[in-house]
Design a protein around this motif. Structure first.
Motif, PDB file in Angstrom:
ATOM      1  N   VAL A 100       0.864  -1.176   0.000  1.00  0.00           N
ATOM      2  CA  VAL A 100       0.000   0.000   0.000  1.00  0.00           C
ATOM      3  C   VAL A 100       0.906   1.232   0.000  1.00  0.00           C
ATOM      4  CG1 VAL A 100      -1.853   1.241   1.184  1.00  0.00           C
ATOM      5  CG2 VAL A 100      -1.711  -1.255   1.366  1.00  0.00           C
ATOM      6  N   CYS A 101       0.549   2.218  -0.810  1.00  0.00           N
ATOM      7  CA  CYS A 101       1.254   3.506  -0.801  1.00  0.00           C
ATOM      8  C   CYS A 101       2.749   3.288  -1.071  1.00  0.00           C
ATOM      9  CB  CYS A 101       0.989   4.192   0.544  1.00  0.00           C
ATOM     10  SG  CYS A 101       1.359   5.945   0.615  1.00  0.00           S
ATOM     11  N   THR A 102       3.621   3.943  -0.296  1.00  0.00           N
ATOM     12  CA  THR A 102       5.062   3.830  -0.519  1.00  0.00           C
ATOM     13  C   THR A 102       5.615   2.475  -0.107  1.00  0.00           C
ATOM     14  OG1 THR A 102       5.447   4.901   1.616  1.00  0.00           O
ATOM     15  CG2 THR A 102       5.503   6.300  -0.341  1.00  0.00           C
ATOM     16  N   ILE A 134       8.190  -0.289 -12.995  1.00  0.00           N
ATOM     17  CA  ILE A 134       7.616   0.643 -13.973  1.00  0.00           C
ATOM     18  C   ILE A 134       6.440   1.366 -13.312  1.00  0.00           C
ATOM     19  CG2 ILE A 134       6.534   0.845 -16.242  1.00  0.00           C
ATOM     20  CD1 ILE A 134       7.840  -1.979 -16.827  1.00  0.00           C
ATOM     21  N   PRO A 135       6.607   2.659 -12.979  1.00  0.00           N
ATOM     22  CA  PRO A 135       5.543   3.389 -12.269  1.00  0.00           C
ATOM     23  C   PRO A 135       4.325   3.645 -13.161  1.00  0.00           C
ATOM     24  CG  PRO A 135       7.672   4.542 -12.158  1.00  0.00           C
ATOM     25  CD  PRO A 135       7.783   3.498 -13.217  1.00  0.00           C
ATOM     26  N   VAL A 136       3.153   3.336 -12.646  1.00  0.00           N
ATOM     27  CA  VAL A 136       1.909   3.661 -13.344  1.00  0.00           C
ATOM     28  C   VAL A 136       0.943   4.276 -12.340  1.00  0.00           C
ATOM     29  CG1 VAL A 136       2.084   1.954 -15.186  1.00  0.00           C
ATOM     30  CG2 VAL A 136       1.108   1.276 -13.015  1.00  0.00           C
ATOM     31  N   ARG A 137       0.283   5.345 -12.748  1.00  0.00           N
ATOM     32  CA  ARG A 137      -0.647   6.037 -11.856  1.00  0.00           C
ATOM     33  C   ARG A 137      -2.024   5.391 -11.935  1.00  0.00           C
ATOM     34  NH1 ARG A 137       1.476  10.513  -9.577  1.00  0.00           N
ATOM     35  NH2 ARG A 137       3.238  11.530 -10.608  1.00  0.00           N
ATOM     36  N   GLU A 138      -2.145   4.241 -11.286  1.00  0.00           N
ATOM     37  CA  GLU A 138      -3.421   3.539 -11.193  1.00  0.00           C
ATOM     38  C   GLU A 138      -3.679   3.221  -9.726  1.00  0.00           C
ATOM     39  OE1 GLU A 138      -3.483   0.177 -13.798  1.00  0.00           O
ATOM     40  OE2 GLU A 138      -2.755   1.336 -15.513  1.00  0.00           O
ATOM     41  N   ARG A 139      -4.922   2.981  -9.384  1.00  0.00           N
ATOM     42  CA  ARG A 139      -5.261   2.734  -7.975  1.00  0.00           C
ATOM     43  C   ARG A 139      -4.773   1.364  -7.515  1.00  0.00           C
ATOM     44  NH1 ARG A 139      -7.565   5.575  -4.124  1.00  0.00           N
ATOM     45  NH2 ARG A 139      -8.917   4.624  -2.534  1.00  0.00           N
ATOM     46  N   ILE A 140      -4.930   0.375  -8.367  1.00  0.00           N
ATOM     47  CA  ILE A 140      -4.466  -0.980  -8.063  1.00  0.00           C
ATOM     48  C   ILE A 140      -3.778  -1.544  -9.299  1.00  0.00           C
ATOM     49  CG2 ILE A 140      -5.168  -3.337  -7.444  1.00  0.00           C
ATOM     50  CD1 ILE A 140      -7.666  -2.064  -6.145  1.00  0.00           C
ATOM     51  N   ILE A 147       0.531  -7.372  -6.038  1.00  0.00           N
ATOM     52  CA  ILE A 147      -0.522  -6.365  -6.149  1.00  0.00           C
ATOM     53  C   ILE A 147      -0.083  -5.141  -5.365  1.00  0.00           C
ATOM     54  CG2 ILE A 147      -2.943  -5.790  -5.738  1.00  0.00           C
ATOM     55  CD1 ILE A 147      -3.615  -8.734  -5.799  1.00  0.00           C
ATOM     56  N   THR A 148       0.022  -4.019  -6.055  1.00  0.00           N
ATOM     57  CA  THR A 148       0.384  -2.762  -5.396  1.00  0.00           C
ATOM     58  C   THR A 148      -0.797  -1.807  -5.451  1.00  0.00           C
ATOM     59  OG1 THR A 148       1.352  -1.919  -7.481  1.00  0.00           O
ATOM     60  CG2 THR A 148       2.846  -2.984  -5.924  1.00  0.00           C
ATOM     61  N   ALA A 149      -0.938  -1.011  -4.398  1.00  0.00           N
ATOM     62  CA  ALA A 149      -2.047  -0.060  -4.309  1.00  0.00           C
ATOM     63  C   ALA A 149      -1.490   1.349  -4.200  1.00  0.00           C
ATOM     64  CB  ALA A 149      -2.919  -0.374  -3.104  1.00  0.00           C
ATOM     65  N   ALA A 150      -2.251   2.313  -4.633  1.00  0.00           N
ATOM     66  CA  ALA A 150      -1.859   3.720  -4.533  1.00  0.00           C
ATOM     67  C   ALA A 150      -1.926   4.162  -3.066  1.00  0.00           C
ATOM     68  CB  ALA A 150      -2.746   4.572  -5.427  1.00  0.00           C
ATOM     69  N   GLY A 151      -2.022   5.460  -2.823  1.00  0.00           N
ATOM     70  CA  GLY A 151      -1.869   5.989  -1.480  1.00  0.00           C
ATOM     71  C   GLY A 151      -2.974   5.645  -0.487  1.00  0.00           C
ATOM     72  N   SER A 153      -5.752   5.256   1.422  1.00  0.00           N
ATOM     73  CA  SER A 153      -7.097   4.668   1.356  1.00  0.00           C
ATOM     74  C   SER A 153      -7.201   3.585   0.299  1.00  0.00           C
ATOM     75  CB  SER A 153      -8.143   5.752   1.085  1.00  0.00           C
ATOM     76  OG  SER A 153      -7.948   6.324  -0.197  1.00  0.00           O
ATOM     77  N   ALA A 154      -6.295   3.592  -0.685  1.00  0.00           N
ATOM     78  CA  ALA A 154      -6.328   2.574  -1.739  1.00  0.00           C
ATOM     79  C   ALA A 154      -6.070   1.184  -1.179  1.00  0.00           C
ATOM     80  CB  ALA A 154      -5.297   2.897  -2.825  1.00  0.00           C
ATOM     81  N   GLY A 155      -5.509   1.116   0.026  1.00  0.00           N
ATOM     82  CA  GLY A 155      -5.272  -0.179   0.645  1.00  0.00           C
ATOM     83  C   GLY A 155      -6.557  -0.947   0.902  1.00  0.00           C
TER      84      GLY A 155
END
Length: 232
Positions: A100-102, A134-140, A147-151, A153-155
């Motif tokens: 989640v996040c960073t 490879i950074p992508v600006r997506e929520r999940i 599986i990576t989540a954005a900042g 609350s995206a967790g």
């Protein structure tokens, strides 16, 4: 199913607690908070502490690993070879390794996300490329078992996404109802791409303030200029 949430000083509490509230409700789920050493872990706010019962020496297997993020604390964790090695070892047996996040940047620093797409909080997301991700600006973002989540609350969304894969739609919907997760924000400003310029500037100020606070909390003031520069 053993679910491990790795926690550390300076962590953003919702990064861990959001997924915890979802995943603990899955059938046959066992959720453990694990830190480098058992004992008190301080959140990034400095207002909340949690008492962690398990250290990395106690845990050598997990079905699911969750790595939460932080304003700056993740950078301190990236310098600990024992933590990076532990993540690599746990990952060998996981069905799902998530962040989640960073937390994705900490995960990427192990080399496990090399060549894979990943997301993170919108401010430091470019740091992922320093570790071959490879950074992508997506929520999940799902890449194989990662599986990576954005900042922050995206967790919660990530955990529901994962729950759906494991226990299916009906139970996941029931979990969502159990925690009454029905977000209806009064503004449409929670996404970087939708944010107005003045809102973005204000958010940057708040994040910089929080990062400086975290640097003090973690005793990282010596390297503060370099760290804040990396976060821009």
């Amino acid at each position: 199913m053993k679910i491990i949430i790795y926690v550390y000083d300076g962590m953003t509490m919702l990064d861990a607690i959001g997924p915890y509230e979802v995943l603990r409700n899955m059938t046959n789920a066992e959720v453990l908070f694990v830190a480098e050493e058992a004992g008190e872990i301080k959140a990034d706010s400095g207002f909340i502490d949690i008492n962690v019962k398990y250290s990395i020496d106690d845990i050598n297997y997990a079905d699911i690993l969750v790595i939460p993020g932080s304003p700056v604390g993740f950078m301190k964790e990236m310098e600990k070879e024992n933590i990076l090695n532990w993540i690599r070892e746990i990952d060998k047996g996981t069905k799902w390794t998530t962040s989640v996040c960073t937390g994705s940047i900490l995960l990427a620093s192990t080399g496990l996300l090399s060549g894979l797409k990943a997301t993170s909080h919108w401010k430091p997301i470019k740091l992922l490329s320093n570790f071959g991700a490879i950074p992508v600006r997506e929520r999940i973002v799902e890449q194989g078992k990662y599986i990576t989540a954005a900042g922050v609350s995206a967790g919660i969304d990530m955990a529901l996404y994962l729950s759906n894969k494991i226990v299916g739609e009906e139970e996941t919907k029931a979990i969502q109802l159990t925690i009454e997760y029905d977000p209806q924000p009064i503004f449409d400003s929670g996404n970087y791409s939708n944010a107005e310029e003045n809102v973005l500037k204000c958010a940057n100020k708040k994040l910089t303030r929080d990062a400086k606070k975290g640097l003090g909390l973690l005793g990282m003031l010596k390297n503060s200029r370099n760290i804040l520069k990396m976060m821009k």
